[in-house]
Design an enzyme around this catalytic site. Structure first.
Site, PDB file in Angstrom:
ATOM      1  N   TYR A  27       0.436  -0.947   0.210  1.00  0.00           N
ATOM      2  CA  TYR A  27      -0.122   0.404   0.240  1.00  0.00           C
ATOM      3  C   TYR A  27       0.738   1.482   0.127  1.00  0.00           C
ATOM      4  CZ  TYR A  27      -3.465  -3.855   1.028  1.00  0.00           C
ATOM      5  OH  TYR A  27      -4.540  -4.237   1.246  1.00  0.00           O
ATOM      6  N   ASN A  76     -13.136   3.520  -1.815  1.00  0.00           N
ATOM      7  CA  ASN A  76     -12.432   1.986  -2.036  1.00  0.00           C
ATOM      8  C   ASN A  76     -12.722   2.032  -0.785  1.00  0.00           C
ATOM      9  OD1 ASN A  76     -10.366   0.355  -0.817  1.00  0.00           O
ATOM     10  ND2 ASN A  76      -8.537   2.175  -1.713  1.00  0.00           N
ATOM     11  N   HIS A  82     -15.625  -6.636  -1.183  1.00  0.00           N
ATOM     12  CA  HIS A  82     -15.517  -8.176  -1.372  1.00  0.00           C
ATOM     13  C   HIS A  82     -17.165  -9.254  -0.723  1.00  0.00           C
ATOM     14  CE1 HIS A  82     -11.536  -6.809  -3.617  1.00  0.00           C
ATOM     15  NE2 HIS A  82     -11.246  -7.006  -2.405  1.00  0.00           N
ATOM     16  N   ASP A  89     -25.983  -1.933  -2.734  1.00  0.00           N
ATOM     17  CA  ASP A  89     -27.574  -0.956  -3.145  1.00  0.00           C
ATOM     18  C   ASP A  89     -26.943   0.249  -2.610  1.00  0.00           C
ATOM     19  OD1 ASP A  89     -28.338  -3.850  -3.049  1.00  0.00           O
ATOM     20  OD2 ASP A  89     -29.133  -4.117  -1.471  1.00  0.00           O
ATOM     21  N   HIS A 102      -8.933   0.558  -5.648  1.00  0.00           N
ATOM     22  CA  HIS A 102      -7.735   0.428  -4.452  1.00  0.00           C
ATOM     23  C   HIS A 102      -6.400   0.427  -5.500  1.00  0.00           C
ATOM     24  CE1 HIS A 102     -11.786  -2.750  -3.392  1.00  0.00           C
ATOM     25  NE2 HIS A 102     -11.857  -2.683  -5.583  1.00  0.00           N
ATOM     26  N   SER A 104      -4.295  -1.638  -4.677  1.00  0.00           N
ATOM     27  CA  SER A 104      -3.722  -2.717  -4.683  1.00  0.00           C
ATOM     28  C   SER A 104      -4.241  -3.019  -6.392  1.00  0.00           C
ATOM     29  CB  SER A 104      -2.965  -3.772  -4.131  1.00  0.00           C
ATOM     30  OG  SER A 104      -4.550  -4.353  -4.176  1.00  0.00           O
ATOM     31  N   ARG A 113     -10.625 -12.021  -3.819  1.00  0.00           N
ATOM     32  CA  ARG A 113     -10.174 -10.184  -4.033  1.00  0.00           C
ATOM     33  C   ARG A 113     -10.518  -9.926  -5.676  1.00  0.00           C
ATOM     34  NH1 ARG A 113      -8.081  -7.251   0.526  1.00  0.00           N
ATOM     35  NH2 ARG A 113      -6.547  -8.696   1.268  1.00  0.00           N
TER      36      ARG A 113
END
Length: 146
Positions: A27, A76, A82, A89, A102, A104, A113
């Site tokens: 990250y 993010n 996931h 919704d 994201h 990564s 993922r």
């Protein structure tokens, strides 16, 4: 009739408060506070709001509020991407432009993922470019001239 982009909100989910500290090999070492400040300097003509929570319900509340008050939302949602139909919704229920980011490349990581419930509720997804993903999302929103 198009209008100029005025407000973007970045909404980050669980563990993104630890960006710059948690797993820097994945990250990076820049904190979110540093990244947000840099974005505000790069895009001085728009308001960039920021919200982060580790709590799913708080994220839903923020999406619902921001989605009616901002021109675009950059999300993010971390691990919730996931797992959470509820966040999907919430995104579908608001009119703002929505972009998923994201840090990564989720498709180069663990198989669980590879699927995001969030992606189909957004106009697009940017992944794998670290914190530059937020800049790319803002540039896309500006080019769409929300």
């Amino acid at each position: 009739m198009s209008r100029s982009l005025k407000t973007i909100e970045i909404i980050n989910g669980p563990n993104l408060n630890l960006t710059g500290v948690r797993q820097p090999e994945i990250y990076g070492s820049t904190t979110m506070d540093e990244a947000i400040e840099s974005l505000r300097k790069q895009f001085p003509d728009i308001t960039i709001a920021y919200f982060q929570s580790n709590v799913e319900g708080e994220l839903i509340n923020e999406i619902q509020q921001a989605g009616y008050n901002c021109d675009a939302i950059i999300v993010n949602l971390g691990g919730y991407s996931h797992t959470s139909v509820a966040l999907r919704d919430a995104l579908l229920s608001v009119p703002a432009l929505k972009i998923e980011v994201h840090l990564s490349n989720i498709f180069a990581r663990e198989e669980y993922r590879h699927h995001s419930f969030i992606t189909s509720a957004c106009q697009g997804i940017i992944c794998g470019f670290g914190l530059d993903g937020y800049k790319l999302a803002i540039e896309y929103a500006l080019n769409k001239n929300c």
